[in-house]
Structure formats: C-alpha cells, structure tokens
Design an enzyme around this catalytic site. Structure first.
Site, PDB file in Angstrom:
ATOM      1  N   GLU A 286       0.835  -1.292   0.127  1.00  0.00           N
ATOM      2  CA  GLU A 286       0.081  -0.116   0.045  1.00  0.00           C
ATOM      3  C   GLU A 286       0.973   1.257  -0.177  1.00  0.00           C
ATOM      4  OE1 GLU A 286      -3.511   1.949   2.790  1.00  0.00           O
ATOM      5  OE2 GLU A 286      -2.057   0.604   3.820  1.00  0.00           O
ATOM      6  N   LYS A 351      -9.736   2.027  -3.299  1.00  0.00           N
ATOM      7  CA  LYS A 351     -10.172   1.418  -1.951  1.00  0.00           C
ATOM      8  C   LYS A 351     -11.703   1.789  -1.726  1.00  0.00           C
ATOM      9  CE  LYS A 351      -8.608   0.845   2.975  1.00  0.00           C
ATOM     10  NZ  LYS A 351      -7.606   1.545   3.909  1.00  0.00           N
ATOM     11  N   CYS A 401      -5.266  -2.990   2.715  1.00  0.00           N
ATOM     12  CA  CYS A 401      -4.910  -2.860   4.127  1.00  0.00           C
ATOM     13  C   CYS A 401      -6.326  -3.265   5.000  1.00  0.00           C
ATOM     14  CB  CYS A 401      -4.781  -1.584   4.500  1.00  0.00           C
ATOM     15  SG  CYS A 401      -4.205  -1.163   6.102  1.00  0.00           S
TER      16      CYS A 401
END
Length: 530
Positions: A286, A351, A401
């Site tokens: 990330e 995301k 994540c």
C-alpha cells in the site's frame, strides 16, 4: 453445602477477568490458540448464578480485559505515528475497548436471561455470539477485528469449514466447544457436590450430544476437504508471484527528498526477486509509491523498470487524485495501480472501505476535521466498487489494508471473477506490536473462504504468500527489507460461502430471535440452574 462463590466474594469478577485474559492470549501474538476453546468457560461459570444485570457487568468486564489486551497497539498508532498525547491515546483505546466489550456484555446478559427461563446456554450461546459478531461487523461501518475464528488461523485442519459457512462457522464451533467444556467440568463444580450428583437436565444432555455431533461433522469435513484440495492443487494452473517488502520508515515515507530512494529500493528488490525466474506478478505494498503516479516524473522510472523485466506485471499501491464530479475540488483515493509487462498502466483499483478517523472523518460536513493520520491526504474518497483487475492468466482481486478484515469484500471480488487475491498494506503504524500478525490472521481466512491464493505485501511486514488451503507458504520478519516468491495455484470455482454469503450468520440470527421470542412468556426459575 454453600456455593463456593458465597465463600469467596468477588470470585465471579475474577472468573470474568480470567476469561477475558484467556481470549486476549489466544490471538497472535502470543497466539495461545487452544485458549480460545476454553476461555469462555470461566465467564459462563461467573454468570451462571447471576441476574441478567450482573451478568452484563461481568460480560463487560471480560470484554474489556479481552479488548484492552488485544488492541493495546492503538496507543502506538495514535501516539507514535499520530503524534497525539497520551491523555488522548489512552481514552481512545478505552472507548474502543468499551464499545467492543458491550457486545460481550449483551451476550452475557441474554444468556443469563434465557438460562433463568430454562434454556440451557448450549442452545443459545453459539448462534448468539455469531449474531453479535455479524452486527459488530456492520454497525458504524464495522470493526470485526477480533472474531474468535481468527485465533485458529495457523491450524489448517480446523479452518476448512470456512468455505461453507465463512469464518463465523468456526466461531460457532469455538463457542460450542466452550459450552460443552463448561457442561462437563465447570457446571458440576459451580453447582456444588450435591447438585452435581443430580441428573443433568434434558436440555443439557441433548445439547451436548448435538454439539458433539456438530463438532465431529465439522472435523470430518475439514479433514476430507483439506486432503482433497491438497491432492488437487499440484494439477492446477499457477501464477508465479513475488511480494516485495520495502521496509520504508513511516517518518521518512513522504519526504520528497527520499522519493527517488524509495522507488529505487522497490525496483532493486523486484529485480532480485526475478533473478532465478521472472515472476508473472510482482506485488508492492500500500502506497509503496509515495507520489501521484500519473503526475510525477519518477513514475517513468517505475514503468521503465517493469518494461526492462519484460514478462512481469506490477501491482503497486499509490495515492491518486482526480477532479470531483462538481469540477471544483479534487477527490483523493487510496489506490492500487496494475502495470502491464510493457510498462503501461492497465487498470486501477480505488479502496472501497476506508478507515474512519484515519482515512476519512465521519460527519466531516458537520464536525471539524482533525490533523490527518494519513500524511499524504487528509480525507480520502471511497472507490466505486470491487472489480478484479485482469492480469494475464489471472484476475486479481485487490484488498487494501483494512479491507482484508471484511469477508464480504473478498467474496464480492471473487463473485466478480477474481482468481487470485492480493492484499497490499502498510502496517508500519503498528510498530513492533502483535497487530501485524493479527492483521495477517484475517487474510488467511479470506483465502480459505474463497479458495483463492492470496499474496500479501506489507511495507514493514508481515508479508506472506498463502495458498487456497490457508497455508502460509512463506512469511517475512517485521521491519526488514525482503521479498517472497512462490507459485500460487489459480482456482476459479466458487465456494458455498462465495455463492451464498452470510447465510450461516443469517440463520444464527433467526435462531436467536426465535429463541428469545419463545422465552418472552416463560417465567424465571429461581434457585435452579437448568
């Protein structure tokens, strides 16, 4: 003979705390996983003679000890990296722990209420725990960090049922196992010698028998499924995947003067990973690129580096920004860019599930925005949806994540056609705490639920390559540079969990509601435990 609890005031409080401590120790690290099969026994013993109100207090106490022991790393995140004072960090940890402990309190109160009306906990406790976990995963955007099933992530033989029920099927089994142990050991001790010689009520006998059959069936399925899949993986197509761990310090990550060094580090490690045989796919963590790729000249180095290693795709995390729909402001995204073997950006994933108070401020239109914990951008925009990225022989479902703790996101990626999962994360925020290992444990269950190999690239660790059985093929130490390379099987069939989603959890909710509604008109039975 008087009960032991009357001879030792405060013993029930100690039992509740002991149960909470056992639950905390069951998770990584230290990862004393057998405790997850035993740690609810002291709590059940504590609430057995209690009123629902007192049981709620005992449950809150157990939950508070559990979550304070599990989530202590919140202080590291907020203090060391968020630069907040201790007088802010400690209350934040306490408030989060109290919120999560409230679910344990509700569990204990409802068990006590039903128990006093003649329903043995063995019938209510497992589905009730699952129903509360499902609620916790949805309420206020969800925080299902500590589900019991994750404590078993290294026990390959025990987790295979997740492809049928999702990980909550294993949670159900763990709670059921605890209640059976209570029935066999703690219940006779709790009620004293005279009552222990009395016949066990029919609800207990039938429930224990049914519970043992369920656990035996689950273990049989685990054994057959693991052997069947292990034997077939060698004949499946595979993708050679490299996961790169750059180990870039969080306090240096966003310094413009160090951007070139950071990019060079990832290119160097990727070249080393391909020395023996070029990977089909290289995965960087990330925000591995601390820059906006489509705007920064350093991105040309990345594209050229990929093109020079012709044959490898690159998946890398990076921030991205673009004009908002109103044409006035900019929208910022926490993104993953897929670069093809010729150095061209093939596709991008933004995301979807953001971290509240970390990546966005809830109710930001009405509340003042605090100093951002994410240094590159103060307030991210959520992506449009979960679509896998086509990548040669595979389609990659990306989880950025925090997204890896939500099974529904991985499931949706697979439903959309993903044949491989990739988790990119920056766990540097956690320091040398147990949180990186806790985070990894959830990725293992995502692989089992969907029967997809999973590549996990973490900036400072733990990076891992996981096969569809949930086996950790390789992992990296924390805070070291390194890379992992392995052939990951590429599967395309859908599991029962992928097809039907949280059906098992929904059935647990229905079972709980039916039980509680039926007991509404049943009077208490004071003085006798069923």
């Amino acid at each position: 003979m008087p009960r032991l609890s009357r001879l030792l005031p405060g013993q029930d409080d100690l039992l509740a705390c002991l149960g909470g401590l056992g639950l905390a120790l069951a998770f990584p690290s230290p990862g004393l996983w057998p405790l997850a099969w035993l740690s609810l026994v002291p709590l059940l013993a504590a609430i057995a003679p209690a009123t629902p109100g007192r049981a709620a207090r005992l449950g809150l106490m157990a939950g508070l000890v559990w979550h304070l022991g599990l989530l202590y790393w919140i202080v590291i995140v907020l203090g060391r990296y968020g630069h907040l004072p201790l007088w802010v960090c400690l209350p934040a940890l306490l408030l989060l722990a109290l919120y999560l402990a409230a679910f344990t309190a509700l569990f204990a109160a409802l068990i006590s209420w039903a128990w006093r009306r003649g329903l043995a906990p063995i019938w209510l406790a497992p589905p009730l725990w699952v129903a509360l976990d499902w609620t916790k995963a949805s309420l206020f955007t969800g925080f299902p960090w500590d589900d019991l099933a994750y404590s078993q992530y290294q026990q390959t033989l025990l987790v295979q049922v997740a492809d049928l029920t999702g990980h909550r099927g294993l949670t159900f089994a763990l709670v059921l196992g605890n209640v059976i142990v209570y029935a066999a050991v703690a219940r006779p001790w709790r009620t004293g010698p005279r009552q222990a010689r009395m016949p066990v009520a029919p609800g207990w006998r039938t429930g224990v028998a049914a519970g043992l059959v369920f656990l035996a069936a689950m273990l049989a399925y685990d054994l057959v499924r693991s052997r069947q899949l292990a034997a077939s993986l060698g004949d499946r197509p595979f993708l050679r995947v490299a996961a790169i761990q750059g180990n870039v310090s969080q306090d240096q990550k966003w310094r413009p003067s160090l951007q070139e060094e950071t990019v060079g580090r990832y290119l160097r490690l990727s070249a080393l990973a391909g020395q023996d045989q070029k990977p089909d796919l290289v995965v960087w963590p990330e925000t591995a690129l601390p820059l906006y790729p489509l705007e920064h000249p350093l991105f040309a180095n990345v594209r050229q580096g990929v093109a020079d290693r012709s044959g490898s795709w690159l998946l890398t995390g990076a921030p991205h920004r673009q004009p908002a729909e109103d044409g006035v402001r900019l929208d910022y995204f926490n993104s993953a860019f897929l670069i093809d073997p010729w150095g061209q950006v093939s596709s991008r994933y933004d995301k979807v599930h953001l971290v509240p108070f970390g990546e966005y401020m809830p109710l930001s239109d009405w509340l003042p925005l605090p100093g951002p914990l994410v240094e590159s951008v103060g307030n991210f925009t959520a992506g449009a949806g979960a679509s896998p990225l086509p990548c040669g022989k595979a389609a990659v479902g990306v989880l950025v994540c925090f997204e890896s703790i939500f099974p529904g996101l991985a499931r949706e990626q697979v439903r959309q056609g993903a044949t491989l999962l990739a988790t990119i994360t920056n766990d540097a925020w956690f320091g040398r705490s147990s949180a990186p290992w806790q985070h990894l444990s959830m990725a293992v269950l995502r692989a089992v639920e969907t029967r997809r190999s999973l590549a996990r690239a973490a900036n400072t660790g733990v990076s891992a390559l996981i096969d569809p059985l949930g086996r950790l093929l390789d992992t990296t130490p924390l805070f070291t540079e390194g890379y992992l390379v392995a052939n990951l099987p590429v599967l395309d069939e859908e599991t029962a969990y992928v097809r039907h989603g949280e059906l098992f959890s929904a059935l647990c909710v229905v079972a709980v509601l039916c039980s509680l509604l039926r007991l509404r008109t049943v009077p208490e039975r004071p003085g006798r435990l069923p």
